[in-house]
Design a protein around this motif. Structure first.
Motif, PDB file in Angstrom:
ATOM      1  N   UNK A   1       0.984  -1.077   0.041  1.00 19.63           N
ATOM      2  CA  UNK A   1      -0.120  -0.029  -0.134  1.00 19.63           C
ATOM      3  C   UNK A   1       0.931   1.305  -0.131  1.00 19.63           C
ATOM      4  N   UNK A   2       0.756   1.956  -1.116  1.00 20.30           N
ATOM      5  CA  UNK A   2       1.614   3.106  -1.055  1.00 20.30           C
ATOM      6  C   UNK A   2       0.902   4.439  -0.192  1.00 20.30           C
ATOM      7  N   UNK A   3       1.608   4.892   0.537  1.00 19.55           N
ATOM      8  CA  UNK A   3       1.151   5.971   1.483  1.00 19.55           C
ATOM      9  C   UNK A   3       1.488   7.359   0.825  1.00 19.55           C
ATOM     10  N   UNK A   4       2.505   7.641   0.385  1.00 18.41           N
ATOM     11  CA  UNK A   4       2.910   8.711  -0.117  1.00 18.41           C
ATOM     12  C   UNK A   4       3.934   8.747  -1.400  1.00 18.41           C
ATOM     13  N   UNK A   5       3.839   9.216  -2.537  1.00 13.55           N
ATOM     14  CA  UNK A   5       4.805   9.104  -3.419  1.00 13.55           C
ATOM     15  C   UNK A   5       4.767  10.171  -4.241  1.00 13.55           C
ATOM     16  N   UNK A   6       5.980  10.448  -4.759  1.00 16.09           N
ATOM     17  CA  UNK A   6       6.406  11.563  -5.860  1.00 16.09           C
ATOM     18  C   UNK A   6       7.104  11.053  -6.970  1.00 16.09           C
ATOM     19  N   UNK A   7       6.351   9.861  -7.646  1.00 16.06           N
ATOM     20  CA  UNK A   7       6.723   9.247  -9.025  1.00 16.06           C
ATOM     21  C   UNK A   7       7.925   8.517  -8.425  1.00 16.06           C
ATOM     22  N   UNK A   8       9.069   8.458  -9.167  1.00 18.61           N
ATOM     23  CA  UNK A   8      10.386   7.804  -8.961  1.00 18.61           C
ATOM     24  C   UNK A   8      11.287   8.377  -8.045  1.00 18.61           C
ATOM     25  N   UNK A   9      10.870   9.681  -7.512  1.00 16.95           N
ATOM     26  CA  UNK A   9      11.789  10.382  -6.478  1.00 16.95           C
ATOM     27  C   UNK A   9      11.693   9.750  -5.149  1.00 16.95           C
ATOM     28  N   UNK A  10      10.511   9.732  -4.596  1.00 14.24           N
ATOM     29  CA  UNK A  10      10.449   8.821  -3.198  1.00 14.24           C
ATOM     30  C   UNK A  10       8.994   8.175  -3.419  1.00 14.24           C
ATOM     31  N   UNK A  11       8.964   7.028  -2.551  1.00  9.76           N
ATOM     32  CA  UNK A  11       7.749   6.380  -2.445  1.00  9.76           C
ATOM     33  C   UNK A  11       7.771   5.596  -0.899  1.00  9.76           C
ATOM     34  N   UNK A  12       6.678   6.115  -0.101  1.00  7.03           N
ATOM     35  CA  UNK A  12       6.697   5.550   1.269  1.00  7.03           C
ATOM     36  C   UNK A  12       5.266   4.553   1.140  1.00  7.03           C
ATOM     37  N   UNK A  13       5.713   3.157   1.634  1.00  2.08           N
ATOM     38  CA  UNK A  13       4.508   2.295   1.581  1.00  2.08           C
ATOM     39  C   UNK A  13       4.678   1.473   2.779  1.00  2.08           C
ATOM     40  N   UNK A  14       3.665   0.550   2.734  1.00  2.00           N
ATOM     41  CA  UNK A  14       3.699  -0.718   3.667  1.00  2.00           C
ATOM     42  C   UNK A  14       3.145  -1.660   2.921  1.00  2.00           C
ATOM     43  N   UNK A  15       4.200  -2.786   3.184  1.00  2.00           N
ATOM     44  CA  UNK A  15       3.818  -4.083   2.770  1.00  2.00           C
ATOM     45  C   UNK A  15       2.887  -4.916   3.782  1.00  2.00           C
ATOM     46  N   UNK A  16       1.723  -5.197   3.376  1.00  2.39           N
ATOM     47  CA  UNK A  16       0.790  -6.072   4.173  1.00  2.39           C
ATOM     48  C   UNK A  16       1.092  -7.541   4.074  1.00  2.39           C
ATOM     49  N   UNK A  17       0.778  -8.208   5.220  1.00 11.07           N
ATOM     50  CA  UNK A  17       0.770  -9.744   5.237  1.00 11.07           C
ATOM     51  C   UNK A  17      -0.505 -10.093   5.755  1.00 11.07           C
ATOM     52  N   UNK A  18      -1.221 -10.977   5.046  1.00  6.67           N
ATOM     53  CA  UNK A  18      -2.515 -11.462   5.755  1.00  6.67           C
ATOM     54  C   UNK A  18      -3.317 -10.502   6.283  1.00  6.67           C
ATOM     55  N   UNK A  19      -3.340  -9.415   5.587  1.00  9.19           N
ATOM     56  CA  UNK A  19      -4.509  -8.395   5.861  1.00  9.19           C
ATOM     57  C   UNK A  19      -4.516  -7.661   6.998  1.00  9.19           C
ATOM     58  N   UNK A  20      -3.130  -7.425   7.851  1.00  9.34           N
ATOM     59  CA  UNK A  20      -3.184  -6.935   8.953  1.00  9.34           C
ATOM     60  C   UNK A  20      -1.846  -6.024   9.085  1.00  9.34           C
ATOM     61  N   UNK A  21      -2.119  -4.710  10.004  1.00  7.39           N
ATOM     62  CA  UNK A  21      -0.925  -4.023   9.956  1.00  7.39           C
ATOM     63  C   UNK A  21       0.012  -4.359  11.109  1.00  7.39           C
ATOM     64  N   UNK A  22      -0.363  -5.601  11.706  1.00  2.74           N
ATOM     65  CA  UNK A  22       0.482  -5.962  12.824  1.00  2.74           C
ATOM     66  C   UNK A  22       1.854  -6.744  12.304  1.00  2.74           C
ATOM     67  N   UNK A  23       1.496  -7.299  11.048  1.00  8.09           N
ATOM     68  CA  UNK A  23       2.830  -7.654  10.398  1.00  8.09           C
ATOM     69  C   UNK A  23       3.324  -6.881   8.955  1.00  8.09           C
ATOM     70  N   UNK A  24       2.651  -5.769   9.084  1.00  8.98           N
ATOM     71  CA  UNK A  24       3.106  -4.702   7.991  1.00  8.98           C
ATOM     72  C   UNK A  24       4.530  -4.416   8.062  1.00  8.98           C
ATOM     73  N   UNK A  25       5.389  -4.152   6.782  1.00  9.40           N
ATOM     74  CA  UNK A  25       6.518  -3.815   6.885  1.00  9.40           C
ATOM     75  C   UNK A  25       6.715  -2.365   6.260  1.00  9.40           C
ATOM     76  N   UNK A  26       7.276  -1.453   6.830  1.00  8.73           N
ATOM     77  CA  UNK A  26       7.374  -0.190   5.916  1.00  8.73           C
ATOM     78  C   UNK A  26       8.431  -0.113   4.790  1.00  8.73           C
ATOM     79  N   UNK A  27       8.158   0.391   3.814  1.00  7.49           N
ATOM     80  CA  UNK A  27       9.002   0.410   2.782  1.00  7.49           C
ATOM     81  C   UNK A  27       9.384   1.672   2.205  1.00  7.49           C
TER      82      UNK A  27
END
Length: 385
Positions: free
Chosen positions: A350-376
Motif C-alpha cells: 500500500x503506497x502511502x505517499x509518493x512523488x513518482x520515482x523520486x520517493x515512495x513511502x509504502x507498507x507491505x501488508x501480510x495476511x490483511x493486517x498492519x500488525x505484520x506490515x513492513x514499512x518500505x
C-alpha cells in the motif's frame, strides 16, 4: 518530467506529514566569518561557517557549554587568562577576504568577566581594524585611528555590533547593543579612512595579533560574525536572535494534511508551509470521521477531525497535491502518518505517499493486517526496508 505528490490508502490514513530539507545552503554572500563554536548536531567545532574555508585554532582558550540568552544549548569560547598578563586567543589565520575593505560589520555575543585598560576583542591588527573594549566600553580602531563609544558593556551577555562605512566621511562608525529581544544603535562616530589597508596578520578573537598577544580578553564570546559590508539593522536583529542550539524548534513541514481545518471541518488544504490543496480522485476516496487516539472530540460531539479512507484496492483512489517542486532534490526527508488498516486483499503493498520515482513511502501488508506490515521506502526507485 512532472511528478505529483500522491497519497493513496486502502487503509485509513490520518494526519500525514512530509518534512523535507533542502541541501545545506552555502554561506550568505558577504558573511566572511561565522563562528558559533558548535555545529548543527551540537558538537563543538572550530570550522568557519562563513564563506572562507578556514578552521580556527585555540591558544589557551576552551570551548564550554555556556551560551548566550538566545541559545538553549551549545558551546561558547572561554577566555580565562589574566587580563594583560596572559595570552589567550582564537586564530583564524590570514583571511585575504578581510583585507582592503571599504565596509565592515563585526557582531558577537560577548560577556566580559574582568576589565583593565584597552583589550582586543576581534582584530586584524591596529593598522587594519580591531574591535576593542576599553575599561568595559566598546571602541574600534581603523588604520591606527581609535574611536571610543560611551556606554559600558556590563558583566552580562550582550550582543555587540560595530559597523564601519568607508564610503562616508562623517558619522560612519556605529555601535549597537542587543539583549536578544531588541537591538539598537547607542553611539555614532567618525573615522575618515576610506578603504582599509591590507596586511598579512591573522584574524584573532580575544587578543592582539600585532605583538603576539598581551591585550587579552577575559570572558566568553559566541556567534561571531564578520561581514565585508554594512549589514542592515533588520538582518542584524535576525542574527542576534538566531538560536544555533541543536535542540532548537523543528522546522515547519512542507506538507501537513490533517484532513480537517483548525475548526474541525473536513479540508484538503495543506497546513504546512506550501500553498497547495489536495483533490480526491477515485469513486471511493472520501473523508472519514474516525480519528487517531490523540485527536480530541469537537464540542458538538463529532470526532473533531477527519481522516482519508479508500475502501477498495481495485480502483485508484488517492489525494493529489500536484507537482510540489520543493520536494525535489532532497537530501533529508521525513514522512510520518497515523495509519489504521481496514482490510486489504491478501498480501499487498500500500503506497502511502509518493512523488513518482523520486520517493515512495509504502507498507507491505501480510495476511490483511498492519500488525505484520513492513514499512518500505524507495528513493529514486531503489527500495530500502
Amino acid at each position: 518530467m512532472m511528478k505529483t505528490l500522491i497519497l493513496s490508502a486502502p487503509p485509513l490514513l490520518a494526519a500525514l506529514t512530509v518534512a523535507a530539507f533542502l541541501p545545506a545552503a552555502t554561506a550568505r554572500a558577504g558573511l566572511i566569518v561565522r563562528m558559533d563554536f558548535n555545529d548543527a548536531d551540537g558538537e563543538a567545532t572550530l570550522v568557519n561557517a562563513g564563506s572562507e574555508p578556514v578552521t580556527a585554532t585555540l591558544h589557551n582558550v576552551t570551548l564550554e557549554p555556556v551560551s548566550p540568552p538566545v541559545n538553549r544549548s551549545g558551546y561558547s569560547a572561554r577566555f580565562s587568562q589574566p587580563v594583560y598578563s596572559g595570552t589567550n586567543y582564537v586564530s583564524l589565520g590570514d583571511i585575504n577576504a578581510l583585507d582592503g575593505l571599504t565596509q565592515l560589520t563585526i557582531a558577537a555575543w560577548v560577556k566580559e568577566e574582568e576589565s583593565k585598560g584597552s583589550i582586543r576583542m576581534i582584530s586584524k591588527g591596529s593598522a587594519a581594524w580591531d574591535l576593542q573594549l576599553s575599561d568595559n566600553t566598546p571602541a574600534v580602531c581603523i588604520e591606527s585611528v581609535t574611536r571610543y563609544s560611551t556606554q559600558a558593556l556590563g558583566r552580562l551577555w550582550k550582543y555587540l555590533v560595530m559597523t564601519y562605512d568607508g564610503t562616508l566621511t562623517t558619522n560612519n562608525v556605529v555601535f549597537f547593543y542587543g539583549d536578544g529581544v531588541t537591538l539598537a544603535p547607542f553611539h555614532t562616530n567618525t573615522i575618515d579612512r576610506g578603504s582599509i589597508s591590507a596586511n598579512s596578520l591573522p584574524v584573532w578573537f580575544g587578543d592582539f595579533p600585532n605583538t603576539g598577544g598581551g591585550r587579552s580578553f577575559k570572558g566568553w564570546m559566541d556567534n561571531v560574525r564578520i561581514y565585508d559590508e554594512v549589514v542592515s539593522l533588520s538582518e542584524l536583529e535576525t542574527a542576534m536572535k538566531s538560536d544555533d542550539s541543536p535542540d532548537g524548534p523543528p522546522p515547519e513541514p512542507f506538507v501537513r494534511l490533517d484532513f480537517n481545518d483548525r475548526f474541525g471541518e473536513p479540508s484538503l488544504a495543506n497546513r504546512g508551509t506550501l500553498a497547495v490543496t489536495g483533490t480526491f480522485h477515485g469513486v471511493n476516496a472520501a473523508y472519514h470521521s474516525e480519528t487517531p487516539p490523540p485527536n480530541r472530540a469537537a464540542a458538538d460531539g463529532r470526532s473533531g477531525s477527519f481522516a482519508f479512507v479508500a475502501n477498495t484496492t481495485e480502483d485508484r483512489n488517492y489525494v493529489d497535491l500536484g507537482d510540489v517542486n520543493d520536494l525535489d532534490s532532497l537530501q533529508l526527508l521525513t514522512v510520518c502518518t497515523w495509519l489504521k488498516g481496514i482490510g486489504t486483499q491478501g498480501n499487498s503493498v500500500t503506497r502511502l505517499a509518493c512523488k513518482g520515482s523520486g520517493f515512495e513511502f509504502s507498507v507491505a501488508m501480510n495476511n490483511n493486517t498492519l500488525q505484520t506490515a513492513r514499512p518500505e521506502l524507495k528513493i529514486d526507485s531503489a527500495l530500502t526496508d
